[in-house]
Design a protein around this motif. Structure first.
Motif, short mmCIF file in Angstrom:
data_model
loop_
_atom_site.label_atom_id
_atom_site.label_comp_id
_atom_site.label_asym_id
_atom_site.label_seq_id
_atom_site.Cartn_x
_atom_site.Cartn_y
_atom_site.Cartn_z
N PRO A 141 0.99 -1.23 0.21
CA PRO A 141 0.02 -0.20 0.06
C PRO A 141 0.80 1.26 -0.07
CG PRO A 141 -0.93 -1.60 1.62
CD PRO A 141 0.70 -2.14 1.30
N ARG A 201 0.84 5.39 1.00
CA ARG A 201 0.21 6.34 1.66
C ARG A 201 -1.07 5.90 2.33
NH1 ARG A 201 1.61 10.58 -3.03
NH2 ARG A 201 3.93 10.85 -2.64
N ASP A 202 -1.18 4.51 2.76
CA ASP A 202 -2.18 4.14 3.41
C ASP A 202 -1.72 3.54 4.50
OD1 ASP A 202 -4.67 2.71 4.39
OD2 ASP A 202 -5.18 2.25 2.34
#
Length: 302
Positions: free
Chosen positions: A103, A105-106
């Motif tokens: 992932p 920026r999660d």
């Protein structure tokens, strides 16, 4: 395996996203039953020392929170050990995490994925590049691209992606082909003129530019992309195609798959994972299975 996990945090990554990302990642790990400690540092050397101490003390995993610079620092701590590496990618480029299918920026999703991999007792073994004592996971850049990096680093008055767009334009104006001396897998020395030579363990650099689009991170080989002697006009046509990887079909581009490469060229600085390595010459080796990562893909037991 110990249930204590170490978060290796760069609080300044992505304009402060590193500090904000640590909490949801830590929460996801704690919700899965792990205890979490956080490692920061006063500077890069201090942070690396603390990360190595955590690895030596037997942490269950080192999970880097930040961008490619933080991933690069974490690799120096875990490469060649049994400690698995996780990534909470919240920087500007995030090429190492992108190549692994993690992932971007999660942080909560990245934390959950790391927890699931740890609870399942599984990791993926991947190769790393090595230059002297330095390890790299994505791409080693030399030539036009590294000169863009050099110029961008000198442009203190402007930030973000725009800085590197300006640096590209400035380097294009001054561009001349570079005389290289290259040796592949210990073979004969080749003297060539090239725009750039990129050595890929992973596929991308610069935040998704697929310079070594067909590289595989667990095949024991680098993909070496050579962009030959071409005019500014040709370079302007070819360079945008890097974002899709279609530049590999251009007649001025060749790819070599090798386990080692020696590169020499006057006045050229090498960068790996976005971090400065130093001036050429250098020798890079692909080291199979050098690090264990918490990522999708082929699975081996911890």
């Amino acid at each position: 395996m110990t249930s204590e996990i170490t978060l290796f945090v760069n609080p300044t990554a992505g304009s402060g996203r590193g500090a904000r990302a640590a909490q949801p990642a830590a929460s996801a790990l704690r919700d899965a039953g792990f205890s979490v400690r956080t490692v920061l540092g006063e500077d890069a050397d201090d942070a690396l020392r603390r990360a190595r101490e955590a690895v030596a003390a037997g942490t269950g995993a080192l999970i880097a929170v930040g961008g490619d610079g933080m991933m690069s620092l974490a690799l120096q701590a875990v490469a060649g050990t049994m400690t698995p590496l996780g990534a909470v990618a919240v920087g500007t480029g995030n090429d190492f995490a992108r190549a692994l299918g993690l992932p971007i920026r999660d942080p909560a999703a990245a934390g959950r994925l790391a927890a699931e991999a740890l609870k399942g007792g599984a990791v993926r073994e991947i190769d790393l590049g090595r230059v002297g004592e330095r390890w790299f996971g994505s791409v080693l850049a030399s030539g036009f691209d590294s000169r863009v990096n050099d110029r961008g680093n000198r442009m203190r008055w402007v930030g973000g992606r725009f800085k590197y767009d300006l640096a590209i334009l400035a380097e294009l104006a001054a561009f001349k082909p570079i005389p290289y001396r290259v040796r592949l897998d210990g073979g004969p020395v080749r003297e060539i003129e090239a725009t750039l030579i990129a050595v890929g363990n992973g596929t991308t650099y610069g935040g998704g530019m697929r310079i070594c689009a067909d590289a595989v991170m667990d095949d024991g080989l680098f993909d070496v992309t050579v962009v030959g002697d071409c005019s500014r006009t040709t370079l302007l046509k070819v360079f945008p195609r890097v974002y899709k990887g279609t530049h590999l079909d251009h007649p001025q581009v060749t790819v070599h798959r090798v386990s080692s490469i020696e590169l020499a060229a006057a006045g050229v600085t090498a960068y790996a994972d976005g971090e400065q390595l130093g001036a050429l010459p250098l020798t890079a080796h692909c080291v199979p299975g050098a690090v264990r990562v918490l990522a999708p893909g082929s699975v081996t037991g911890i």
